[in-house]
Write a protein that holds these residues in place. Sequence first.
Motif, PDB file in Angstrom:
ATOM      1  N   ALA A  68       0.829  -1.203   0.000  1.00 12.73           N
ATOM      2  CA  ALA A  68       0.000   0.000   0.000  1.00 12.73           C
ATOM      3  C   ALA A  68       0.865   1.256   0.000  1.00 12.73           C
ATOM      4  CB  ALA A  68      -0.924   0.001   1.220  1.00 12.73           C
ATOM      5  N   GLU A  69       1.981   1.230   0.724  1.00 11.10           N
ATOM      6  CA  GLU A  69       2.870   2.395   0.763  1.00 11.10           C
ATOM      7  C   GLU A  69       3.561   2.600  -0.584  1.00 11.10           C
ATOM      8  OE1 GLU A  69       4.392   2.697   5.366  1.00 11.10           O
ATOM      9  OE2 GLU A  69       5.036   0.971   4.194  1.00 11.10           O
TER      10      GLU A  69
ATOM     11  N   ASP B   8       2.218   1.681  -3.497  1.00 11.84           N
ATOM     12  CA  ASP B   8       1.149   2.216  -4.354  1.00 11.84           C
ATOM     13  C   ASP B   8       1.033   3.728  -4.183  1.00 11.84           C
ATOM     14  OD1 ASP B   8       0.576  -0.329  -5.227  1.00 11.84           O
ATOM     15  OD2 ASP B   8      -1.223  -0.579  -4.015  1.00 11.84           O
ATOM     16  N   ALA B   9       1.152   4.188  -2.956  1.00 13.02           N
ATOM     17  CA  ALA B   9       1.015   5.624  -2.670  1.00 13.02           C
ATOM     18  C   ALA B   9       2.099   6.430  -3.377  1.00 13.02           C
ATOM     19  CB  ALA B   9       1.063   5.871  -1.166  1.00 13.02           C
TER      20      ALA B   9
ATOM     21  N   GLN C 122       1.298   7.549  -6.935  1.00  9.01           N
ATOM     22  CA  GLN C 122       0.291   8.597  -7.151  1.00  9.01           C
ATOM     23  C   GLN C 122       0.945   9.931  -7.502  1.00  9.01           C
ATOM     24  OE1 GLN C 122      -2.645   7.042  -7.355  1.00  9.01           O
ATOM     25  NE2 GLN C 122      -1.323   5.347  -6.706  1.00  9.01           N
TER      26      GLN C 122
ATOM     27  N   SER D  34      -5.740   0.945 -14.646  1.00  9.74           N
ATOM     28  CA  SER D  34      -5.727   1.225 -13.204  1.00  9.74           C
ATOM     29  C   SER D  34      -7.108   1.618 -12.682  1.00  9.74           C
ATOM     30  CB  SER D  34      -4.715   2.334 -12.890  1.00  9.74           C
ATOM     31  OG  SER D  34      -5.212   3.612 -13.252  1.00  9.74           O
TER      32      SER D  34
ATOM     33  N   ASN E 233      -0.265  -0.737  -9.307  1.00  7.10           N
ATOM     34  CA  ASN E 233       0.252   0.295  -8.399  1.00  7.10           C
ATOM     35  C   ASN E 233      -0.519   1.599  -8.541  1.00  7.10           C
ATOM     36  OD1 ASN E 233       3.573  -0.892  -9.027  1.00  7.10           O
ATOM     37  ND2 ASN E 233       2.440  -1.165  -7.132  1.00  7.10           N
ATOM     38  N   LEU E 234      -0.788   1.991  -9.780  1.00 10.09           N
ATOM     39  CA  LEU E 234      -1.501   3.240 -10.038  1.00 10.09           C
ATOM     40  C   LEU E 234      -2.938   3.201  -9.537  1.00 10.09           C
ATOM     41  CD1 LEU E 234      -0.227   4.035 -13.639  1.00 10.09           C
ATOM     42  CD2 LEU E 234       0.228   5.391 -11.599  1.00 10.09           C
ATOM     43  N   SER E 235      -3.501   2.003  -9.428  1.00  7.53           N
ATOM     44  CA  SER E 235      -4.882   1.887  -8.947  1.00  7.53           C
ATOM     45  C   SER E 235      -4.989   2.227  -7.467  1.00  7.53           C
ATOM     46  CB  SER E 235      -5.412   0.477  -9.194  1.00  7.53           C
ATOM     47  OG  SER E 235      -4.967  -0.436  -8.206  1.00  7.53           O
ATOM     48  N   ASN E 236      -3.832   2.232  -6.775  1.00  7.79           N
ATOM     49  CA  ASN E 236      -3.794   2.585  -5.352  1.00  7.79           C
ATOM     50  C   ASN E 236      -4.695   1.678  -4.519  1.00  7.79           C
ATOM     51  OD1 ASN E 236      -2.712   4.074  -3.265  1.00  7.79           O
ATOM     52  ND2 ASN E 236      -4.169   5.768  -3.432  1.00  7.79           N
ATOM     53  N   GLY E 237      -4.680   0.391  -4.844  1.00 10.39           N
ATOM     54  CA  GLY E 237      -5.444  -0.580  -4.081  1.00 10.39           C
ATOM     55  C   GLY E 237      -6.832  -0.866  -4.609  1.00 10.39           C
ATOM     56  N   ARG E 238      -7.267  -0.110  -5.638  1.00 19.80           N
ATOM     57  CA  ARG E 238      -8.616  -0.335  -6.182  1.00 19.80           C
ATOM     58  C   ARG E 238      -8.698  -1.641  -6.959  1.00 19.80           C
ATOM     59  NH1 ARG E 238      -7.922   4.969  -7.869  1.00 19.80           N
ATOM     60  NH2 ARG E 238      -7.560   4.196  -9.980  1.00 19.80           N
TER      61      ARG E 238
END
Length: 241
Positions: free
Chosen positions: A82-83, A85-86, A89, A205, A224-229
């Motif tokens: 998660a970090e 992925d952030a 952004q 993403s 990664n760009l989806s930020n967890g989605r």
Amino acid sequence: LRTLIGHEYIAKRQCRKLYLDWEPDNSCPGKFEDYFEPICKTVKRGSLLWKYLVDVRGAEVFSGQEPVQETLKKHNESFSNAEIDALFQKLKLKPHLQAKLDAMVQTSDFSSCVGLHIRRTDHVALAVKRTGGFSDDEQFTKRIDELISKNENQQFYLATDNTETQEKFLSLYGDRMIVSEPIKDSSAHRKTSLEHAIIDLFLLSRCRIILGSVWSSYSSVAANLSNGRAELIRLTSNEAP
């Protein structure tokens, strides 16, 4: 992109300046700053500034590709998924590309789409060499058919670098299959433009699931760009072509 994101974090963490030398080549025919908002200053290898930074200031030089996790590990940093992925952004598209992306998003409900990253061209041989197989068409059609059997209205976003693949899946699934634009047949190393590839990356993403190709960093960056989605599911094959 992975290399840049990892080193950008380390540079800030260590209160150091980061410079980017991103020259077009056959694999990536464009400059970072033509498609993305600046993350750091750019410098041309061999220029007076480059020589000053390296010869006088003793700048550390990194060339090549490196996953974010590897960059962090070298500098004794440990991040959760998660970090990481952030960190991605920070990649912001130029206004003309963002406008194109927004226009595409308005045409379909990407949050309910299943994304397909079907990597072909030179990647097949690399995937076979690294893993013994590649994500073949049958693997994708099997998953697509399973998803349609559960939801007859399921739509898919297809990101591919191959004309024949795009035409095949559009023929098989018709209006269920969404693409950003037709891929023209070409003898070039890359069958799609860099802009096409970037739009595909960001639209993937936006999907709820990404069915990705084995041994492809492109599939990973889309997740990664989806930020967890988006859930990334890599399709693999044990049989070489």
